[in-house]
Design a protein around this motif. Structure first.
Motif, PDB file in Angstrom:
ATOM      1  N   ILE A  60       0.869  -1.181   0.000  1.00 51.62           N
ATOM      2  CA  ILE A  60       0.000   0.000   0.000  1.00 51.62           C
ATOM      3  C   ILE A  60       0.899   1.222   0.000  1.00 51.62           C
ATOM      4  O   ILE A  60       1.781   1.360   0.856  1.00 51.62           O
ATOM      5  N   LEU A  61       0.670   2.103  -0.979  1.00 51.17           N
ATOM      6  CA  LEU A  61       1.473   3.312  -1.129  1.00 51.17           C
ATOM      7  C   LEU A  61       0.617   4.543  -0.846  1.00 51.17           C
ATOM      8  O   LEU A  61      -0.364   4.787  -1.544  1.00 51.17           O
ATOM      9  N   PRO A  62       0.971   5.337   0.166  1.00 52.15           N
ATOM     10  CA  PRO A  62       0.281   6.615   0.382  1.00 52.15           C
ATOM     11  C   PRO A  62       0.874   7.685  -0.545  1.00 52.15           C
ATOM     12  O   PRO A  62       2.092   7.809  -0.636  1.00 52.15           O
ATOM     13  N   ILE A  63       0.010   8.427  -1.219  1.00 50.11           N
ATOM     14  CA  ILE A  63       0.451   9.502  -2.114  1.00 50.11           C
ATOM     15  C   ILE A  63      -0.191  10.794  -1.633  1.00 50.11           C
ATOM     16  O   ILE A  63      -1.424  10.920  -1.630  1.00 50.11           O
ATOM     17  N   ALA A  64       0.629  11.739  -1.211  1.00 51.26           N
ATOM     18  CA  ALA A  64       0.135  13.027  -0.715  1.00 51.26           C
ATOM     19  C   ALA A  64       0.153  14.033  -1.858  1.00 51.26           C
ATOM     20  O   ALA A  64       1.212  14.392  -2.360  1.00 51.26           O
ATOM     21  N   PHE A  65      -1.019  14.473  -2.266  1.00 48.39           N
ATOM     22  CA  PHE A  65      -1.138  15.510  -3.287  1.00 48.39           C
ATOM     23  C   PHE A  65      -1.237  16.854  -2.556  1.00 48.39           C
ATOM     24  O   PHE A  65      -2.257  17.171  -1.951  1.00 48.39           O
ATOM     25  N   VAL A  66      -0.149  17.615  -2.608  1.00 47.31           N
ATOM     26  CA  VAL A  66      -0.048  18.894  -1.900  1.00 47.31           C
ATOM     27  C   VAL A  66      -0.335  20.019  -2.893  1.00 47.31           C
ATOM     28  O   VAL A  66       0.257  20.075  -3.972  1.00 47.31           O
ATOM     29  N   TYR A  67      -1.241  20.920  -2.505  1.00 45.56           N
ATOM     30  CA  TYR A  67      -1.715  21.969  -3.420  1.00 45.56           C
ATOM     31  C   TYR A  67      -1.333  23.353  -2.899  1.00 45.56           C
ATOM     32  O   TYR A  67      -1.657  23.703  -1.760  1.00 45.56           O
ATOM     33  N   LYS A  68      -0.632  24.102  -3.722  1.00 46.14           N
ATOM     34  CA  LYS A  68      -0.259  25.483  -3.377  1.00 46.14           C
ATOM     35  C   LYS A  68      -1.225  26.438  -4.070  1.00 46.14           C
ATOM     36  O   LYS A  68      -1.146  26.626  -5.282  1.00 46.14           O
ATOM     37  N   ASN A  69      -2.135  27.014  -3.299  1.00 46.91           N
ATOM     38  CA  ASN A  69      -3.102  27.961  -3.853  1.00 46.91           C
ATOM     39  C   ASN A  69      -2.477  29.355  -3.815  1.00 46.91           C
ATOM     40  O   ASN A  69      -2.486  30.029  -2.797  1.00 46.91           O
ATOM     41  N   MET A  70      -1.888  29.763  -4.940  1.00 46.18           N
ATOM     42  CA  MET A  70      -1.120  31.005  -4.994  1.00 46.18           C
ATOM     43  C   MET A  70      -2.006  32.238  -4.806  1.00 46.18           C
ATOM     44  O   MET A  70      -1.560  33.252  -4.288  1.00 46.18           O
ATOM     45  N   TYR A  71      -3.256  32.142  -5.201  1.00 48.90           N
ATOM     46  CA  TYR A  71      -4.164  33.296  -5.101  1.00 48.90           C
ATOM     47  C   TYR A  71      -4.464  33.623  -3.639  1.00 48.90           C
ATOM     48  O   TYR A  71      -4.497  34.777  -3.233  1.00 48.90           O
ATOM     49  N   TYR A  72      -4.683  32.590  -2.833  1.00 45.69           N
ATOM     50  CA  TYR A  72      -5.021  32.773  -1.420  1.00 45.69           C
ATOM     51  C   TYR A  72      -3.794  32.668  -0.506  1.00 45.69           C
ATOM     52  O   TYR A  72      -3.899  32.864   0.702  1.00 45.69           O
ATOM     53  N   TYR A 120      -8.381  -0.864   6.982  1.00 42.63           N
ATOM     54  CA  TYR A 120      -7.647  -1.248   5.782  1.00 42.63           C
ATOM     55  C   TYR A 120      -6.333  -1.952   6.113  1.00 42.63           C
ATOM     56  O   TYR A 120      -5.698  -2.513   5.237  1.00 42.63           O
ATOM     57  N   PHE A 121      -5.902  -1.882   7.383  1.00 42.41           N
ATOM     58  CA  PHE A 121      -4.646  -2.506   7.749  1.00 42.41           C
ATOM     59  C   PHE A 121      -4.784  -4.021   7.680  1.00 42.41           C
ATOM     60  O   PHE A 121      -5.745  -4.594   8.177  1.00 42.41           O
ATOM     61  N   SER A 122      -3.829  -4.632   7.042  1.00 44.45           N
ATOM     62  CA  SER A 122      -3.885  -6.082   6.856  1.00 44.45           C
ATOM     63  C   SER A 122      -2.471  -6.640   6.888  1.00 44.45           C
ATOM     64  O   SER A 122      -1.520  -5.982   6.476  1.00 44.45           O
ATOM     65  N   LYS A 123      -2.368  -7.879   7.370  1.00 46.45           N
ATOM     66  CA  LYS A 123      -1.051  -8.522   7.385  1.00 46.45           C
ATOM     67  C   LYS A 123      -0.574  -8.857   5.977  1.00 46.45           C
ATOM     68  O   LYS A 123       0.603  -9.070   5.743  1.00 46.45           O
ATOM     69  N   ASP A 124      -1.522  -8.915   5.051  1.00 51.73           N
ATOM     70  CA  ASP A 124      -1.167  -9.257   3.676  1.00 51.73           C
ATOM     71  C   ASP A 124      -0.433  -8.123   2.972  1.00 51.73           C
ATOM     72  O   ASP A 124       0.332  -8.353   2.042  1.00 51.73           O
ATOM     73  N   PHE A 125      -0.688  -6.874   3.390  1.00 53.74           N
ATOM     74  CA  PHE A 125      -0.117  -5.710   2.719  1.00 53.74           C
ATOM     75  C   PHE A 125       0.962  -5.050   3.567  1.00 53.74           C
ATOM     76  O   PHE A 125       0.824  -4.955   4.789  1.00 53.74           O
ATOM     77  N   LYS A 126       2.008  -4.586   2.906  1.00 57.78           N
ATOM     78  CA  LYS A 126       3.072  -3.842   3.580  1.00 57.78           C
ATOM     79  C   LYS A 126       2.909  -2.370   3.234  1.00 57.78           C
ATOM     80  O   LYS A 126       2.765  -2.019   2.056  1.00 57.78           O
ATOM     81  N   PHE A 127       2.937  -1.516   4.247  1.00 57.56           N
ATOM     82  CA  PHE A 127       2.824  -0.081   4.020  1.00 57.56           C
ATOM     83  C   PHE A 127       4.186   0.496   3.626  1.00 57.56           C
ATOM     84  O   PHE A 127       5.196   0.179   4.251  1.00 57.56           O
ATOM     85  N   LEU A 128       4.176   1.336   2.614  1.00 57.73           N
ATOM     86  CA  LEU A 128       5.402   1.966   2.130  1.00 57.73           C
ATOM     87  C   LEU A 128       5.488   3.411   2.592  1.00 57.73           C
ATOM     88  O   LEU A 128       4.536   3.962   3.144  1.00 57.73           O
ATOM     89  N   GLN A 129       6.629   4.034   2.324  1.00 59.61           N
ATOM     90  CA  GLN A 129       6.803   5.452   2.624  1.00 59.61           C
ATOM     91  C   GLN A 129       5.923   6.278   1.687  1.00 59.61           C
ATOM     92  O   GLN A 129       5.622   5.868   0.572  1.00 59.61           O
ATOM     93  N   GLU A 130       5.572   7.456   2.156  1.00 59.51           N
ATOM     94  CA  GLU A 130       4.696   8.331   1.377  1.00 59.51           C
ATOM     95  C   GLU A 130       5.448   9.005   0.239  1.00 59.51           C
ATOM     96  O   GLU A 130       6.593   9.409   0.387  1.00 59.51           O
ATOM     97  N   VAL A 131       4.760   9.130  -0.892  1.00 57.16           N
ATOM     98  CA  VAL A 131       5.267   9.877  -2.036  1.00 57.16           C
ATOM     99  C   VAL A 131       4.493  11.188  -2.091  1.00 57.16           C
ATOM    100  O   VAL A 131       3.269  11.192  -1.940  1.00 57.16           O
ATOM    101  N   GLN A 132       5.196  12.298  -2.299  1.00 58.81           N
ATOM    102  CA  GLN A 132       4.526  13.605  -2.331  1.00 58.81           C
ATOM    103  C   GLN A 132       4.559  14.185  -3.743  1.00 58.81           C
ATOM    104  O   GLN A 132       5.602  14.250  -4.375  1.00 58.81           O
ATOM    105  N   ILE A 133       3.384  14.603  -4.220  1.00 60.23           N
ATOM    106  CA  ILE A 133       3.228  15.232  -5.531  1.00 60.23           C
ATOM    107  C   ILE A 133       2.665  16.634  -5.290  1.00 60.23           C
ATOM    108  O   ILE A 133       1.667  16.780  -4.593  1.00 60.23           O
ATOM    109  N   THR A 134       3.302  17.645  -5.859  1.00 58.67           N
ATOM    110  CA  THR A 134       2.911  19.031  -5.597  1.00 58.67           C
ATOM    111  C   THR A 134       2.446  19.719  -6.869  1.00 58.67           C
ATOM    112  O   THR A 134       2.969  19.472  -7.951  1.00 58.67           O
ATOM    113  N   ALA A 135       1.458  20.610  -6.706  1.00 63.28           N
ATOM    114  CA  ALA A 135       0.974  21.423  -7.826  1.00 63.28           C
ATOM    115  C   ALA A 135       0.672  22.826  -7.326  1.00 63.28           C
ATOM    116  O   ALA A 135       0.485  23.050  -6.136  1.00 63.28           O
ATOM    117  N   ARG A 136       0.612  23.766  -8.268  1.00 67.90           N
ATOM    118  CA  ARG A 136       0.297  25.162  -7.947  1.00 67.90           C
ATOM    119  C   ARG A 136      -0.967  25.574  -8.687  1.00 67.90           C
ATOM    120  O   ARG A 136      -1.255  25.090  -9.773  1.00 67.90           O
TER     121      ARG A 136
END
Length: 199
Positions: free
Chosen positions: A134-146, A160-176
């Motif tokens: 399981i991969l967490p993906i953080a979509f970070v939004y920079k609202n330049m107007y505000y 959702y936690f299960s022994k079958d799945f291994k949790f991975l480090q978070e990946v961060q994706i940024t937009a403006r």
């Protein structure tokens, strides 16, 4: 440290003995730097005992894009994707497991499509532990107007936690918010930022 000393000696030897041109010096330096990076990444992945390693995260960050529909709507959030890696290192069965939204909302925002497409493009990974992840993906939004930088606060439920799945480090994706201005034909003013779970 031994590799660093060897690469430094190699670098000095080639410089003094052959008086290489500037281009060849750059190539030698790049080679030395690559060796050091490989050594560091190998030791780092061993320390944190990550079953996937840094190559996967580099590909994931590069291949997953912030969806245009979400940028246009000022939507941000943390999305969790499950997938499997088989014995040959191929990623398969990519699914978004949280948050679950209607098919219409999913299509208009585009998070699921970008994640499935991005992870599916990752080539076969060598020396990776086969299994379910399981991969967490953080979509970070920079609202330049505000003047806001919106970091997601939503988290997956413990259901959702299960022994079958291994949790991975978070990946961060940024937009403006000033990306894709032409998609707002009537106004350059973006809407107020909202988290995907509020949509």
């Amino acid at each position: 440290m031994r590799l660093f000393e060897i690469s430094l000696v190699f670098y000095r030897f080639t410089y003094k003995s052959y008086k290489l041109t500037l281009i060849n010096m750059k190539k030698t330096f790049a080679f030395t730097l690559t060796l050091l990076c490989l050594l560091y990444s190998k030791s780092y992945s061993q320390v944190i005992k990550d079953p996937i390693g840094p190559v996967f995260y580099a590909y994931a960050s590069q291949n997953i894009n912030y969806p245009i529909g979400a940028i246009r709507g000022s939507i941000y959030g943390r999305v969790y994707a499950s997938f499997e890696i088989n014995s040959t290192g191929k990623i398969k069965n990519v699914n978004v497991i949280y948050p679950l939204v209607s098919q219409k909302v999913s299509k208009s925002l585009g998070f699921e499509n970008e994640i499935v497409s991005g992870l599916s493009k990752i080539p076969k990974l060598n020396h990776v532990e086969a299994g379910k992840y399981i991969l967490p993906i953080a979509f970070v939004y920079k609202n330049m107007y505000y003047g806001d930088v919106n970091y997601p606060t939503n988290r997956i439920s413990e259901d959702y936690f299960s022994k079958d799945f291994k949790f991975l480090q978070e990946v961060q994706i940024t937009a403006r918010s000033d990306q894709y201005r032409s998609l707002r034909p009537y106004s350059n003013v973006p809407p107020m930022s909202r988290q995907i779970v509020e949509y």
